[in-house]
Design a protein around this motif. Structure first.
Motif, mmCIF file in Angstrom:
data_model
loop_
_atom_site.group_PDB
_atom_site.id
_atom_site.type_symbol
_atom_site.label_atom_id
_atom_site.label_comp_id
_atom_site.label_asym_id
_atom_site.label_seq_id
_atom_site.Cartn_x
_atom_site.Cartn_y
_atom_site.Cartn_z
ATOM 1 N N SER A 137 0.792 -1.224 0.000
ATOM 2 C CA SER A 137 0.000 0.000 0.000
ATOM 3 C C SER A 137 0.828 1.280 0.000
ATOM 4 C CB SER A 137 -0.937 0.008 1.212
ATOM 5 O OG SER A 137 -0.173 0.012 2.396
ATOM 6 N N ASN A 138 2.081 1.213 0.346
ATOM 7 C CA ASN A 138 2.880 2.423 0.445
ATOM 8 C C ASN A 138 3.882 2.463 -0.703
ATOM 9 O OD1 ASN A 138 4.253 4.676 1.227
ATOM 10 N ND2 ASN A 138 4.963 3.854 3.175
ATOM 11 N N PHE A 139 3.566 3.303 -1.718
ATOM 12 C CA PHE A 139 4.433 3.428 -2.884
ATOM 13 C C PHE A 139 5.281 4.695 -2.833
ATOM 14 C CE2 PHE A 139 1.007 0.679 -4.444
ATOM 15 C CZ PHE A 139 1.749 -0.370 -4.927
ATOM 16 N N ASP A 140 5.310 5.390 -1.698
ATOM 17 C CA ASP A 140 6.061 6.634 -1.585
ATOM 18 C C ASP A 140 7.544 6.486 -1.933
ATOM 19 O OD1 ASP A 140 3.801 8.057 -0.924
ATOM 20 O OD2 ASP A 140 4.105 7.822 1.257
ATOM 21 N N PRO A 141 8.232 5.456 -1.511
ATOM 22 C CA PRO A 141 9.652 5.350 -1.882
ATOM 23 C C PRO A 141 9.868 5.262 -3.388
ATOM 24 C CG PRO A 141 9.171 3.865 -0.080
ATOM 25 C CD PRO A 141 7.860 4.419 -0.541
ATOM 26 N N LEU A 142 8.881 4.818 -4.123
ATOM 27 C CA LEU A 142 9.042 4.704 -5.568
ATOM 28 C C LEU A 142 8.965 6.060 -6.267
ATOM 29 C CD1 LEU A 142 6.913 1.514 -6.217
ATOM 30 C CD2 LEU A 142 9.380 1.705 -6.060
ATOM 31 N N LYS A 143 8.407 7.086 -5.613
ATOM 32 C CA LYS A 143 8.303 8.412 -6.221
ATOM 33 C C LYS A 143 9.669 9.063 -6.381
ATOM 34 C CE LYS A 143 3.668 9.278 -4.569
ATOM 35 N NZ LYS A 143 2.814 10.047 -3.682
ATOM 36 N N ASP A 144 10.627 8.658 -5.562
ATOM 37 C CA ASP A 144 11.962 9.239 -5.626
ATOM 38 C C ASP A 144 12.770 8.697 -6.800
ATOM 39 O OD1 ASP A 144 11.348 10.642 -3.356
ATOM 40 O OD2 ASP A 144 12.311 9.195 -2.002
ATOM 41 N N LEU A 145 12.330 7.630 -7.417
ATOM 42 C CA LEU A 145 13.066 7.035 -8.531
ATOM 43 C C LEU A 145 12.909 7.902 -9.778
ATOM 44 C CD1 LEU A 145 12.086 3.289 -8.092
ATOM 45 C CD2 LEU A 145 14.255 4.375 -7.526
ATOM 46 N N PRO A 146 13.922 7.951 -10.634
ATOM 47 C CA PRO A 146 13.780 8.730 -11.880
ATOM 48 C C PRO A 146 12.763 8.059 -12.797
ATOM 49 C CG PRO A 146 15.858 7.562 -11.848
ATOM 50 C CD PRO A 146 15.227 7.347 -10.515
ATOM 51 N N GLN A 147 12.156 8.855 -13.616
ATOM 52 C CA GLN A 147 11.154 8.349 -14.555
ATOM 53 C C GLN A 147 11.834 7.479 -15.597
ATOM 54 O OE1 GLN A 147 7.856 8.706 -14.427
ATOM 55 N NE2 GLN A 147 8.129 9.729 -12.467
ATOM 56 N N PRO A 148 11.172 6.439 -16.056
ATOM 57 C CA PRO A 148 11.780 5.590 -17.085
ATOM 58 C C PRO A 148 11.913 6.351 -18.397
ATOM 59 C CG PRO A 148 9.535 4.887 -16.634
ATOM 60 C CD PRO A 148 9.864 5.963 -15.652
ATOM 61 N N VAL A 149 12.921 6.009 -19.142
ATOM 62 C CA VAL A 149 13.193 6.652 -20.424
ATOM 63 C C VAL A 149 12.166 6.139 -21.435
ATOM 64 C CG1 VAL A 149 14.885 6.935 -22.248
ATOM 65 C CG2 VAL A 149 15.613 6.826 -19.862
ATOM 66 N N GLN A 150 11.510 7.093 -22.167
ATOM 67 C CA GLN A 150 10.519 6.722 -23.170
ATOM 68 C C GLN A 150 11.244 6.312 -24.439
ATOM 69 O OE1 GLN A 150 7.220 6.637 -22.790
ATOM 70 N NE2 GLN A 150 7.298 7.342 -20.675
ATOM 71 N N GLN A 151 10.858 5.236 -25.030
ATOM 72 C CA GLN A 151 11.448 4.819 -26.291
ATOM 73 C C GLN A 151 10.820 5.633 -27.411
ATOM 74 O OE1 GLN A 151 10.883 0.659 -26.751
ATOM 75 N NE2 GLN A 151 12.566 0.130 -25.378
ATOM 76 N N GLU A 152 11.642 6.002 -28.313
ATOM 77 C CA GLU A 152 11.117 6.754 -29.453
ATOM 78 C C GLU A 152 10.256 5.837 -30.283
ATOM 79 O OE1 GLU A 152 13.872 8.952 -31.738
ATOM 80 O OE2 GLU A 152 15.063 9.449 -29.995
ATOM 81 N N ASP A 153 9.150 6.358 -30.646
ATOM 82 C CA ASP A 153 8.206 5.552 -31.403
ATOM 83 C C ASP A 153 8.745 5.356 -32.807
ATOM 84 O OD1 ASP A 153 6.029 4.107 -32.007
ATOM 85 O OD2 ASP A 153 4.616 5.785 -32.011
ATOM 86 N N GLN A 154 8.829 4.148 -33.241
ATOM 87 C CA GLN A 154 9.360 3.831 -34.553
ATOM 88 C C GLN A 154 8.342 4.071 -35.674
ATOM 89 O OE1 GLN A 154 12.495 2.973 -35.302
ATOM 90 N NE2 GLN A 154 13.045 3.200 -33.144
#
Length: 165
Positions: A137-154
């Motif tokens: 239920s506690n996802f707060d520690p995950l907010k500190d992680l950097p956002q995943p890199v978006q793959q460029e759409d082919q």
């Protein structure tokens, strides 16, 4: 010198088996101790009586008879003799081994009338899920992680793949 310490050496003194220093020590003690001197005289008297007893020579067949009696005695078995199985013990051990193998084989065989896949599915349903509410239920520690890199759409906006060469 104490009488108790020399008492064990009296017989060796009477037989003349003591070393020179021990003999002198014993004689010095005997000159002052009447009890030990009496004991030495008693041992000498017994020794002289034993010398007067005639020696008995064994018969010529004595040695042969003794050797025959020793050879006739049963041979003592060693501690490993119980390892030698009797036929009954070997038969019982083989039956026990056979029963153990049979029980082990039968316990692994699937029950008749029940599908193994159904049994596995039922087991998975009955398995308890780990309930760790704090982690779930506690996802707060995950907010500190950097956002995943978006793959460029082919694909381009029209839905066709880009042609790069």
């Amino acid at each position: 010198m104490s009488c108790g310490r020399l008492e064990n050496k009296i017989l060796a003194y009477v037989d003349g088996r003591l070393k020179e220093s021990e003999r002198l020590e014993m004689e010095k003690h005997l000159s002052t101790c009447g009890t030990c001197q009496l004991r030495v005289n008693e041992f000498r008297a017994v020794s002289s009586l034993l010398e007067e007893v005639p020696q008995i020579e064994p018969s010529a067949a004595f040695d042969v008879r003794v050797r025959a009696r020793v050879a006739a005695e049963p041979v003592k078995q060693g501690w490993w003799a119980w390892f030698t199985p009797s036929p009954r013990v070997a038969f019982a051990a083989s039956l026990l081994l056979l029963a153990t193998v049979w029980v082990g084989y039968e316990s692994k065989a699937p029950l008749p009338g029940i599908d193994q896949k159904e049994m596995d599915a039922q087991m998975m349903q009955e398995m308890q899920v780990l309930d760790d509410q704090d982690v779930i239920s506690n996802f707060d520690p995950l907010k500190d992680l950097p956002q995943p890199v978006q793959q460029e759409d082919q694909t381009n906006q029209t839905g066709e793949p880009n042609q790069t060469m």
